[in-house]
Enzyme design. Structure first.
Site, PDB file in Angstrom:
ATOM      1  N   TYR A 622      32.472 -69.540 -15.911  1.00 25.90           N
ATOM      2  CA  TYR A 622      33.477 -69.992 -16.857  1.00 25.90           C
ATOM      3  C   TYR A 622      32.852 -70.448 -18.170  1.00 25.90           C
ATOM      4  O   TYR A 622      33.394 -70.287 -19.232  1.00 25.90           O
ATOM      5  CB  TYR A 622      34.248 -71.139 -16.202  1.00 25.90           C
ATOM      6  CG  TYR A 622      35.486 -71.598 -16.934  1.00 25.90           C
ATOM      7  CD1 TYR A 622      36.631 -70.809 -16.944  1.00 25.90           C
ATOM      8  CD2 TYR A 622      35.507 -72.820 -17.591  1.00 25.90           C
ATOM      9  CE1 TYR A 622      37.775 -71.229 -17.598  1.00 25.90           C
ATOM     10  CE2 TYR A 622      36.647 -73.251 -18.252  1.00 25.90           C
ATOM     11  CZ  TYR A 622      37.782 -72.455 -18.258  1.00 25.90           C
ATOM     12  OH  TYR A 622      38.922 -72.872 -18.904  1.00 25.90           O
ATOM     13  N   LYS A 639      34.445 -78.581 -17.754  1.00 25.56           N
ATOM     14  CA  LYS A 639      34.091 -77.159 -17.826  1.00 25.56           C
ATOM     15  C   LYS A 639      34.646 -76.603 -19.122  1.00 25.56           C
ATOM     16  O   LYS A 639      35.858 -76.589 -19.321  1.00 25.56           O
ATOM     17  CB  LYS A 639      34.679 -76.397 -16.642  1.00 25.56           C
ATOM     18  CG  LYS A 639      34.014 -76.735 -15.349  1.00 25.56           C
ATOM     19  CD  LYS A 639      34.404 -75.738 -14.295  1.00 25.56           C
ATOM     20  CE  LYS A 639      33.633 -76.033 -13.015  1.00 25.56           C
ATOM     21  NZ  LYS A 639      34.002 -75.114 -11.945  1.00 25.56           N
ATOM     22  N   ASP A 735      36.207 -67.520  -3.773  1.00 28.49           N
ATOM     23  CA  ASP A 735      34.788 -67.619  -4.142  1.00 28.49           C
ATOM     24  C   ASP A 735      34.134 -68.784  -3.424  1.00 28.49           C
ATOM     25  O   ASP A 735      33.453 -69.603  -4.033  1.00 28.49           O
ATOM     26  CB  ASP A 735      34.656 -67.746  -5.661  1.00 28.49           C
ATOM     27  CG  ASP A 735      33.227 -67.477  -6.122  1.00 28.49           C
ATOM     28  OD1 ASP A 735      32.487 -66.805  -5.375  1.00 28.49           O
ATOM     29  OD2 ASP A 735      32.843 -67.939  -7.206  1.00 28.49           O
TER      30      ASP A 735
END
Ligand SMILES: Nc1ncnc2c1ncn2[C@@H]1O[C@H](COP(=O)(O)OP(=O)(O)OP(=O)(O)O)[C@@H](O)[C@H]1O
Length: 937
Positions: A622, A639, A735
């Site tokens: 990301y 993030k 994931d």
């Protein structure tokens, strides 16, 4: 000179470089392809080359026998390099560790070398779209691990080899194979009856477009796993076996264009069948069978050029999914009465050239084209009505360029629908094998495909052009695609490689309605190569310097204008969020957040000390991750999305709405988000004790003993169970890996990173509409191949995590997969270590008594079963883990905090961190914290 590459491998790569033209520019820049990496080359810790991934690089030349020297190679993908020619060297059989071999879309010719049969590890063999001739080597039957055998679109001749008593191998031995793609060759002879058996697990059998003769073997009816069966366009004769009706998992059946005879096939039991074509055969004259009106999943029924007579059953038009009924050129001769209820999806009814003399057509289906030309009714009651005219279909979908007015581009460039600028797109054709819709003009459907492409390929929203879809002679939906770069006119090599990889390895998955696909890219001319050519010209034309300078100034001007346009576009893109800022009164577009809040850019900037390097704690797909401290003293992980990973405004909104709804003690919660000044940031709870991987590798200094590992497994399993079974809507993580399981201040395992997650399906069959990549080594092989995502894909990844907890090894080390290694090593007679003595993490191996070890390993191995159906659900897994934990001195299963086990000071050797320690870290690092913040500590 020190080199990170084994000299044997260097020699092979240098030889390949000499034989090939157009190798990537990095090739040959160093003598150390692993250390100073050559593009497309990956190596293991032992300096050996393990991967050669050079899809669509424009390579040309031959693949000589030298390749056989790369003996540690596990994956080779040279697909879509049309210039690669010549025969395949038999030395390819020396690549003993090869697991994936993809040579799709090159120009290799000659025979398929029988030495390929020596590659015992091979699981994926794709030789399709080449010029191979000769017969299928029987030795391929020795590939006992083969999952996919794709030899379609070549010029192969001879019959399909089967094993014999004289110990010649044959394809009937491929008991793990799920894909037999042999279509579009010149295979002849009968389809051997012994090719199929009830032990096989085939999903796709594609034999269409060959010269196969004789009957369809009834043994095919034993392969219960079959989902797609294509035998069309051969010269098959005889009856369709009676046991076909037992193929209850079949979704697509093509028998058209053969010479089949006998009774019209009975497909009664095929409850999942959605596409069937039985046209152009010689079945006996009969009434329409009962199954026409009872197969609830049917979307398309094609039985043209046959001899069906009597009535067209009314129930057929009322099937819930039905879209197309194509029964032209039969002998239906009674009144056509479609009844009052017709399926909502019905798009076309083609009954041209039958013998229908009367039709009772009400008003309920005015919007459905009903084609009746060539029936007696068209010379009587319905003469001169729309029903009897040739219908002009609506024009097929095309990405709109309406915003670009009349801009035109030079011949070698194309207009980007996103920027309205001329650029060099990456282009190719996508073929869908079994789309559930036949509508070529459906805006919503094709636009969804565009969105999924730009999202999953990390492109700027709007930068995909999709032109004129159509159904080709093989009845595949063919779509021309062009992908445009976000910045500048060209993609660079790694971007092209990344897109090629995602499209060829099924990492990209289209919306559910499109089903399985393959992609053939066109060769791409890279900008740098052009620039090189230009720079040579410049050198020889130094005298024209002033002209060039002038040109440069013009370019600068154009650049400035483009930048301005882009900035305007960015503003436009963020419009959906204009109403997010709390100051705005309009709350119509505000996201529905539960327990997460909006942050201003300045707030987050301040909390991370201006996004300083010292606050950086990692980076992932990301973007970078920063540690920040909010004025309340709460630590957060921020993030910050990087250029390529930004989403469209609405998507970002949907994602945070989803994330904010998910609250569980074993999940890393979303604290908030920021969408301002072109930034997209997600703010999460901070996990001071790092990732599970860091603990297992010893990097974080936190040592997890056996019981703590059990707790970590149970905690993360509970988090996942919540996502699968309790979240509304359900979520498939996609994931799961040890980097996405973090440890909080109590060492409780918390599952993180839903950035890749998407809504799970409510439907039981588990299809989802979009796909994202997972992490190599953790990806469920069944999902990888079938593109059908279910909760069980997470279960597979979780099984790999469990094996990591036992071994502390990465899932792929030295080209070997942990699942395979554990499976090989397991020994039921070894009561203590279960045969895994050499593989176990030494940190736990020497401990006195690992209660429940065998059960834990068994459980992990169930999770990584090849077939998803054989894996447990997450909640079953939780129950099992609880039982194992109870065996361990009757521990409290309600606590999933790893540190709560036993005497924590004795078992936690490393220092674990809480908020206080982080603050101390910051202070010691000399990092300045906002004084106001400090006063609150
Ligand atoms: N909530 C968090 N608290 C503490 N550290 C975190 C947190 N989230 C991420 N990190 C750190 O940042 C690193 C990068 O995280 P990120 O989720 O972006 O990438 P990743 O999971 O490693 O890779 P990918 O994006 O490919 O899944 C992690 O390895 C971890 O060390």
């Amino acid at each position: 000179i020190f080199s990170n590459t084994d000299p044997r491998d260097v020699t092979v790569l240098l030889s390949l470089k000499d034989q090939w033209q157009n190798t990537p520019p990095s090739w040959g820049k160093s003598d150390d392809p692993c250390g100073f990496p050559w593009e497309g080359v990956s190596c293991n810790n032992y300096s050996r080359v393990t991967e050669l991934l050079l899809s669509a690089m424009g390579l040309s030349g031959k693949l000589s026998g030298d390749i056989g020297g790369l003996t540690e190679l596990t994956s080779m993908d040279l697909s879509f390099n049309r210039g690669l020619t010549g025969p395949l060297s038999p030395r390819i059989g020396d690549l003993q560790n090869l697991s994936i071999l993809i040579l799709t879309g090159c120009s290799f010719n000659g025979n398929i070398p029988s030495e390929l049969g020596n590659l015992a590890q091979l699981s994926f063999l794709a030789l399709n779209i080449n010029n191979f001739t000769g017969e299928i080597p029987p030795s391929l039957g020795k590939l006992s691990n083969l999952y996919c055998l794709d030899i379609a679109d070549n010029q192969l001749t001879g019959s399909i080899p089967i094993s014999s008593l004289t110990e010649t191998p044959g394809l009937d031995l491929l008991k793990k194979a799920q894909h037999f793609h042999f279509n579009n060759n010149q295979l002849s002879g009968q389809i051997p009856g012994t090719l199929f058996s009830s032990e096989m697990v085939l999903i796709h059998v594609l034999f269409n477009g060959n010269n196969l003769t004789g009957g369809i073997p009834s043994t095919l009816g034993y392969v219960q796993t079959l989902e797609v069966l294509r035998l069309d366009r051969n010269a098959l004769t005889g009856n369709v076996p009676l046991n076909f009706k037992n193929l209850t998992n079949l979704t697509e059946l093509h028998l058209e264009h053969n010479q089949l005879s006998g009774p019209f096939p009975d497909l009664t039991g095929m409850k999942d069948l959605n596409y069937v074509d039985l046209s152009n055969n010689s079945f006996q004259q009969s009434q329409a069978p009962d199954w026409f009106g009872i197969l609830e999943s049917l979307t398309t029924l094609v039985a043209e050029y046959g001899s069906l007579e009597g009535t067209v059953p009314q129930k057929l038009f009322a099937l819930p999914q039905i879209q197309q009924v194509k029964l032209r050129n039969n002998a239906f001769n009674e009144t056509l009465d479609m009844g009052r209820t017709i399926g909502q999806q019905l798009k076309v009814v083609d009954l041209e050239n039958n013998e229908i003399a009367f039709a009772a057509l009400g008003s309920g289906y005015d919007n459905t084209p009903i084609l009746l030309a060539g029936n007696p009714v068209c010379s009587a009651d319905l003469a001169k009505t729309n029903y009897c005219e040739d219908m002009q279909p609506l024009p097929p979908y095309c990405t709109s360029l309406a915003n670009c007015a009349s801009t035109s581009c030079p011949a070698d460039k194309k207009l980007s629908p996103q920027s309205c600028e001329c650029a060099h797109p990456y282009e190719g054709t996508m073929y869908f094998r079994a789309p559930s819709s036949r509508e070529l003009s459906n805006y919503t459907l094709f636009h969804q495909l565009e969105i999924s492409l730009w999202t999953k390929l990390n492109l700027t929203p709007g930068s995909v052009s999709l032109q004129k879809p159509f159904f080709n002679v093989d009845d595949l939906l063919q779509v021309h695609l062009a992908f445009f770069p976000s910045v500048g006119e060209y993609f660079n090599r790694s971007e092209v490689q990344r897109m090629g990889f995602a499209l060829n390895y099924y990492i990209f998955m289209p919306p559910e309605q499109f089903g399985s696909f393959y992609f053939r890219p066109f060769p791409y001319t890279f900008g740098a190569e052009r620039k090189n050519a230009i720079s040579k010209t410049i050198v020889t034309a130094i005298a024209a310097c002033s002209v060039i300078l002038g040109l440069l100034l013009i370019c600068l001007g154009i650049y400035a204008v483009r930048q301005k346009r882009r900035a305007e576009r960015a503003v436009e893109l963020s419009k959906p969020f204009a109403s997010w800022a709390p100051s705005r009164k309009d709350s119509g577009g505000a996201p529905q957040l539960k327990g997460a809040r909006w942050f201003s850019y300045d707030e987050l900037k301040k909390s991370t000390n201006n996004f300083s390097e010292k606050n950086e704690i990692g980076s992932g797909g990301y973007g970078k991750v920063y540690r920040g401290m909010l004025p309340s003293g709460l630590f957060v992980a921020i993030k910050r999305s990087q250029q390529g990973s930004k989403q469209g405004g609405h998507e970002f909104k949907t994602e945070i709405e989803l994330l904010s709804r998910v609250h569980h003690k074993n999940l890393v919660g979303l604290v908030g988000f920021c969408f301002e000044q072109g930034e997209q940031m997600l703010v999460y709870e901070f996990m001071p004790n790092g990732t599970l991987r860091e603990s297992l590798s010893g990097k974080s200094g936190i040592y997890l003993d056996w019981k703590m590992r059990l707790r970590a497994a149970l905690g993360s399993a509970r988090g996942l169970t919540y996502l699968h079974e309790l979240a509304i809507p359900p979520i498939i993580h996609r994931d799961i890996n040890t980097r996405n399981i973090l440890l909080d201040e109590n060492l409780t395992a918390r599952v993180a990173d839903f950035g890749l997650s998407k809504l799970g399906s409510d439907s039981s069959n588990g299809h989802v509409s979009t796909q994202v990549k997972g992490t190599p080594g953790y990806i469920d092989p069944e999902y990888y191949m079938t593109q059908k995502l279910t909760n069980k894909s997470d279960v597979y990844s979780f099984g790999v995590v469990m094996l990591e907890l036992v071994t502390a090894k990465l899932p792929i080390e030295k080209g070997k997969h942990i699942v395979h290694e554990v499976r090989m090593a397991m020994d039921k007679n070894d009561e203590e270590c279960y045969g895994l003595g050499n593989m176990m993490d030494p940190a736990i191996r020497n401990a006195a008594n690992l209660v429940g070890f065998v059960r834990f390993v068994d459980l992990a191995m169930q999770c990584v079963e090849e077939s998803a159906a054989d894996r447990p659900t997450m909640s079953e897994l939780v129950k099992e883990l609880e039982t194992i934990i109870l065996q361990n001195d009757g521990l409290d299963t309600n606590s999933t905090s790893a540190s709560s086990i036993g005497t924590s000071s004795a078992t936690v050797f490393g220092m674990t961190k809480g908020n206080k320690e982080i603050r101390e870290d910051l202070e010691n690092s000399g990092e300045s914290l906002p004084s106001t913040d400090f006063s609150r500590l």
